[in-house]
Enzyme design. Structure first.
Site, PDB file in Angstrom:
ATOM      1  N   CYS A   1     -12.139   0.555  20.734  1.00 40.50           N
ATOM      2  CA  CYS A   1     -11.986   0.366  22.170  1.00 40.50           C
ATOM      3  C   CYS A   1     -13.240   0.079  22.732  1.00 40.50           C
ATOM      4  O   CYS A   1     -13.394  -0.620  23.972  1.00 40.50           O
ATOM      5  CB  CYS A   1     -11.105   1.424  22.699  1.00 40.50           C
ATOM      6  SG  CYS A   1     -12.138   3.038  23.026  1.00 40.50           S
TER       7      CYS A   1
ATOM      8  N   CYS B   1       1.048  -1.190  -0.052  1.00 41.77           N
ATOM      9  CA  CYS B   1       0.004  -0.073   0.117  1.00 41.77           C
ATOM     10  C   CYS B   1       0.753   1.185   0.195  1.00 41.77           C
ATOM     11  O   CYS B   1       1.899   1.008   0.407  1.00 41.77           O
ATOM     12  CB  CYS B   1      -0.845  -0.109   1.278  1.00 41.77           C
ATOM     13  SG  CYS B   1      -1.966   1.505   1.553  1.00 41.77           S
TER      14      CYS B   1
ATOM     15  N   CYS C   1     -13.333   5.613  16.587  1.00 40.89           N
ATOM     16  CA  CYS C   1     -12.756   5.610  17.758  1.00 40.89           C
ATOM     17  C   CYS C   1     -11.352   6.245  18.064  1.00 40.89           C
ATOM     18  O   CYS C   1     -10.468   5.993  16.934  1.00 40.89           O
ATOM     19  CB  CYS C   1     -12.565   3.896  17.920  1.00 40.89           C
ATOM     20  SG  CYS C   1     -11.635   3.516  19.147  1.00 40.89           S
TER      21      CYS C   1
ATOM     22  N   GLU D   1      -2.128  -4.627   5.039  1.00 41.93           N
ATOM     23  CA  GLU D   1      -3.213  -4.843   4.318  1.00 41.93           C
ATOM     24  C   GLU D   1      -3.282  -6.292   4.051  1.00 41.93           C
ATOM     25  O   GLU D   1      -2.968  -6.958   2.970  1.00 41.93           O
ATOM     26  CB  GLU D   1      -3.105  -4.254   2.853  1.00 41.93           C
ATOM     27  CG  GLU D   1      -4.440  -3.983   2.378  1.00 41.93           C
ATOM     28  CD  GLU D   1      -4.321  -3.101   0.888  1.00 41.93           C
ATOM     29  OE1 GLU D   1      -4.596  -1.765   0.918  1.00 41.93           O
ATOM     30  OE2 GLU D   1      -3.489  -3.430   0.285  1.00 41.93           O
TER      31      GLU D   1
ATOM     32  N   CYS E   1     -16.706   6.085  20.783  1.00 40.00           N
ATOM     33  CA  CYS E   1     -17.488   4.720  21.068  1.00 40.00           C
ATOM     34  C   CYS E   1     -18.990   4.935  21.856  1.00 40.00           C
ATOM     35  O   CYS E   1     -19.648   4.277  21.335  1.00 40.00           O
ATOM     36  CB  CYS E   1     -16.481   3.549  21.599  1.00 40.00           C
ATOM     37  SG  CYS E   1     -15.160   3.063  20.289  1.00 40.00           S
TER      38      CYS E   1
ATOM     39  N   CYS F   1     -13.922   4.821  24.229  1.00 43.86           N
ATOM     40  CA  CYS F   1     -13.779   6.536  24.334  1.00 43.86           C
ATOM     41  C   CYS F   1     -14.948   7.120  24.039  1.00 43.86           C
ATOM     42  O   CYS F   1     -16.224   6.693  23.963  1.00 43.86           O
ATOM     43  CB  CYS F   1     -12.794   6.522  23.168  1.00 43.86           C
ATOM     44  SG  CYS F   1     -13.490   6.168  21.561  1.00 43.86           S
TER      45      CYS F   1
ATOM     46  N   THR G   1       0.626   3.624   2.127  1.00 45.91           N
ATOM     47  CA  THR G   1       1.108   4.071   3.325  1.00 45.91           C
ATOM     48  C   THR G   1       2.151   3.328   3.698  1.00 45.91           C
ATOM     49  O   THR G   1       2.917   3.824   4.353  1.00 45.91           O
ATOM     50  CB  THR G   1       0.072   3.689   4.289  1.00 45.91           C
ATOM     51  OG1 THR G   1      -1.221   4.222   3.737  1.00 45.91           O
ATOM     52  CG2 THR G   1      -0.013   4.187   5.717  1.00 45.91           C
TER      53      THR G   1
END
Length: 370
Positions: A93, A42, A107, A64, A99, A96, A44
């Site tokens: 999580c 990727c 999140c 990925e 969430c 938070c 990234t």
């Protein structure tokens, strides 16, 4: 006992990646050990290699990915050895503020493995024999024969899916597909324009097609990519190298502009084009990742008078535990062409050359098969 495996490591800023021996610990509480079967290359990963994300070298690249659970740590009950999983770089999580507000796809405290994977090298060792700690890309680090992740990052899917194709929903495909379906809320009969027809852009085209868009206009400067975009559902193509894409899209939408425009490039020029490419009250979704110094300037009167929505899409606003199995089911039923994203399969030793092909735009995805 730590597991000694081969992996792809970016040791320092801008240096070619290397295949190195690393140590992967047994899973601790809330962690799982995954035997990686396939991992896509990727953009990234290239950003990490070039120091564009942060400077926490050395990095263990790859994120990925699909593979099989090899072991689970204490407290893990939803997964078992032998489960086929796709890895997610966001694992909500549950606690938070996002969430708790019922928006786990945003999140703010995503889970990762607590233990470090380390280089087997000549540096000062810990009591376990491990050397330099590695920074796993997006909390995963899957250009490796085995990797350690938080249990929430491993999403169980139908094992009939090809690992080379399945792993791609862990990042690029989910980002583009979700930008259309979730962030852009493309609906039946909508007109959609997608700027940039790489892996993420084509996934957005595929998502818009599945969602029932009436007209999907692919915009790029490369005719090869535009030809490929039709495979994923584009009904029209525009080469913006020699054509004003704003006028072209308006011409294909009765003079109005598209209901939803998705910028899969992430540059000021493409964002500005996308802004004016929309119909009145239309939606612009940015999913392409910009460089830190980029800026956009737009007339404030146009921001007011054109209305609509300007949105950023983070990971396609997906909930991996919900969305990954759905995309795999659509793939297996023939409604989502994940195989079309796999340009080539390679080995761990070929990741650096895959980066070169990515820069040249000659691949949608090179996929490491282990």
């Amino acid at each position: 006992m730590p597991h000694e495996v081969q992996a792809v490591v970016a040791a320092e800023h801008g240096a070619p990646v290397e295949s190195r021996t690393i140590l992967v610990p047994d899973p601790g509480p809330g962690e799982v050990l995954v035997a990686v079967q396939a991992c896509g290359v990727c953009h990234t990963d290239l950003h990490y290699r070039d120091g564009a994300i942060n400077d926490a070298f050395p990095f263990l690249l790859g994120h990925e990915a699909a593979g099989v659970i090899e072991a689970v740590g204490p407290g893990v009950t939803a997964l078992a050895p032998g489960d086929f999983v796709v890895l997610a770089w966001r694992a909500p999580c549950g606690n938070c503020r996002s969430c708790r507000r019922g928006r786990p796809w945003y999140c703010f405290d995503s889970r990762n493995a607590a233990q470090s994977m380390t280089l087997l090298d000549g540096t000062s060792r810990t009591k376990s024999g491990a050397g330099t700690p590695l920074s796993p890309a997006l909390g995963i680090g899957a250009f490796a024969e085995k990797t350690l992740v938080a249990a929430g990052q491993a999403v169980k899917v139908d094992p009939h899916a090809r690992p080379e194709a399945a792993g791609l929903i862990g990042c690029g495909v989910m980002a583009g597909y979700g930008a259309a379906v979730h962030t852009g809320a493309v609906g039946s009969g909508d007109t959609v324009a997608v700027i940039g027809c790489g892996g993420v852009g084509n996934a957005a085209i595929a998502g818009a097609s599945v969602a029932g868009a009436r007209r999907i206009i692919a915009v790029d400067i490369d005719d090869r990519k535009l030809d490929g975009a039709t495979r994923f559902g584009a009904t029209h193509t525009v080469n913006s190298r020699g054509t004003d894409p704003v006028e072209a899209v308006r011409g294909l939408t009765g003079g109005h502009g598209a209901d939803v425009v998705i910028d899969a490039v992430g540059r000021p020029e493409t964002y500005t084009q996308g802004f004016f490419m929309r119909d009145l009250a239309g939606t612009l979704v940015q999913v392409g990742v910009p460089e830190p110094g980029m800026r956009v300037e737009l007339p404030l009167l146009d921001l007011f008078s054109r209305g609509g929505a300007l949105k950023s899409s983070w990971y396609g606003d997906c909930l991996p535990s919900r969305d990954f199995p759905v995309l795999i089911d659509r793939y297996l039923s023939g409604r989502l062409d994940l195989d079309g994203f796999v340009t080539e399969t390679i080995t761990l030793d070929e990741v650096e050359s895959a980066f070169d092909k990515m820069r040249d735009g000659t691949v949608l995805r090179s996929v490491v098969v282990l």
